[in-house]
Design a protein around this motif. Structure first.
Motif, PDB file in Angstrom:
ATOM      1  N   THR A  60       0.837  -1.191   0.000  1.00 45.89           N
ATOM      2  CA  THR A  60       0.000   0.000   0.000  1.00 45.89           C
ATOM      3  C   THR A  60       0.874   1.244   0.000  1.00 45.89           C
ATOM      4  N   ASN A  61       0.612   2.142  -0.921  1.00 49.42           N
ATOM      5  CA  ASN A  61       1.359   3.394  -1.028  1.00 49.42           C
ATOM      6  C   ASN A  61       0.953   4.314   0.119  1.00 49.42           C
ATOM      7  N   THR A  62       1.881   4.548   1.041  1.00 46.33           N
ATOM      8  CA  THR A  62       1.623   5.411   2.199  1.00 46.33           C
ATOM      9  C   THR A  62       2.464   6.683   2.146  1.00 46.33           C
ATOM     10  N   SER A  63       3.030   6.985   0.994  1.00 45.56           N
ATOM     11  CA  SER A  63       3.990   8.092   0.895  1.00 45.56           C
ATOM     12  C   SER A  63       3.338   9.464   0.863  1.00 45.56           C
ATOM     13  N   GLY A  64       2.049   9.523   0.566  1.00 41.54           N
ATOM     14  CA  GLY A  64       1.387  10.809   0.425  1.00 41.54           C
ATOM     15  C   GLY A  64       1.457  11.377  -0.984  1.00 41.54           C
ATOM     16  N   ARG A  65       2.016  10.590  -1.911  1.00 42.58           N
ATOM     17  CA  ARG A  65       2.088  11.010  -3.308  1.00 42.58           C
ATOM     18  C   ARG A  65       2.018   9.769  -4.188  1.00 42.58           C
ATOM     19  N   ASP A  66       1.769   9.955  -5.457  1.00 48.31           N
ATOM     20  CA  ASP A  66       1.750   8.819  -6.377  1.00 48.31           C
ATOM     21  C   ASP A  66       3.170   8.297  -6.579  1.00 48.31           C
ATOM     22  N   LEU A  67       3.292   6.962  -6.641  1.00 49.53           N
ATOM     23  CA  LEU A  67       4.583   6.313  -6.855  1.00 49.53           C
ATOM     24  C   LEU A  67       4.495   5.404  -8.072  1.00 49.53           C
ATOM     25  N   ALA A 108      -0.932   4.585  -7.115  1.00 43.53           N
ATOM     26  CA  ALA A 108      -1.397   5.896  -6.669  1.00 43.53           C
ATOM     27  C   ALA A 108      -1.369   5.989  -5.148  1.00 43.53           C
ATOM     28  N   ASP A 109      -1.345   7.200  -4.631  1.00 43.50           N
ATOM     29  CA  ASP A 109      -1.361   7.414  -3.187  1.00 43.50           C
ATOM     30  C   ASP A 109      -2.557   6.696  -2.574  1.00 43.50           C
ATOM     31  N   GLY A 110      -2.288   5.830  -1.591  1.00 42.81           N
ATOM     32  CA  GLY A 110      -3.347   5.066  -0.928  1.00 42.81           C
ATOM     33  C   GLY A 110      -3.741   3.787  -1.627  1.00 42.81           C
TER      34      GLY A 110
END
Length: 281
Positions: free
Chosen positions: A145-152, A248-250
């Motif tokens: 899960t993308n938790t970075s706060g931005r799209d990766l 994507a973020d989230g």
């Protein structure tokens, strides 16, 4: 079990794998949890860790060479126009804890961190499943899960300009033996015929052992296989084969790979039968 006890997997009354959660490794190995040794029911080891040819190969687990430019695979990074380059860009998969830990499996939470930031949260489920008196299956699911706060996005050396090198995702490093293992798939034979191809399963057969890797969900089966035999024995699934995988973020990316671990050398029919049984378990 207490947190200090070694984490082992048992199947049919035997220890078939050990799991290292917090390895003491150099930063350029991209420290991460891994399974090693994994053995057949007869006790034959079928993983290898920190081999001379690729010191950052760590048994069986999850490794990705490019998450938004950060290396969670270990070793050098392939840079377009430059080739493999030693960069200070390595990440760490941090074991945050077990949500469940039984003799035949566990559920783990991890954080993928780099540059002082958590980029991904992982939920990993691992189980050992008995199949026959000479074969068992390792069932591994990972959810990123993308938790970075931005799209990766997730990449590979292939998406960065190195053809045929789309490794990154589930990866299993097998032992190097005097002769390269035999490679075959559901309808093909040989390393060149199965590498980079989408197939329900692919097999490595060595000296007294066979590993059969199967995508256990429709989405997992969309990822081509990364296969090496002549250079070194290893199999993985490719999260980023022809293009980068956007997360994507989230958003959450989920894959499930089931690996049949068998004593002896299986033929195609035998491998297919065990895959059907393992995936249905």
């Amino acid at each position: 079990m207490t947190p200090e006890d070694p984490t082992v997997l048992r199947c049919a009354g035997r220890t078939v794998a050990r799991y290292t959660t917090r390895p003491e490794l150099a930063p350029d190995h991209s420290p991460r949890p891994y399974l090693h040794p994994v053995t057949t029911l007869g006790g034959r080891p079928v993983t290898e860790t920190v081999p001379e040819d690729h010191r950052h190969h760590l048994g069986a687990g999850v490794a990705v060479p490019d998450v938004a430019g950060h290396n969670f695979w270990g070793g050098r990074t392939f840079v377009r126009g430059r080739g493999p380059v030693a960069l200070d860009n390595h990440g760490v998969q941090r074991h945050d804890g077990f949500k469940l830990r039984d003799p035949d499996g566990f559920v783990e939470e991890l954080s993928w961190t780099a540059g002082g930031q958590r980029l991904l949260r992982e939920h990993r489920t691992v189980a050992a499943v008995a199949l026959t008196d000479s074969a068992w299956a390792l069932d591994l699911t990972f959810s990123l899960t993308n938790t970075s706060g931005r799209d990766l996005s997730i990449g590979s050396p292939a998406t960065n300009g190195r053809p045929g090198a789309a490794y990154g995702g589930f990866f299993w490093r097998a032992p190097k033996e005097p002769a390269a293992p035999v490679v075959f798939g559901a309808d093909a034979d040989g390393e060149e015929a199965v590498h980079g191809v989408r197939s329900d399963w692919v097999a490595l057969a060595g000296e007294g052992w066979t590993l059969v890797f199967a995508g256990a969900t429709a989405r997992t089966r969309e990822d081509p296989w990364f296969v090496r035999a002549a250079e070194y024995p290893g199999v993985g699934s490719s999260l980023a084969h022809g293009e980068r995988l956007a997360v994507a973020d989230g958003e959450t990316c989920v894959r499930r790979v089931v690996t049949v671990v068998a004593d002896g050398r299986l033929d195609r029919d035998g491998a297919a039968a065990l895959v059907r049984k393992a995936v249905a378990s």
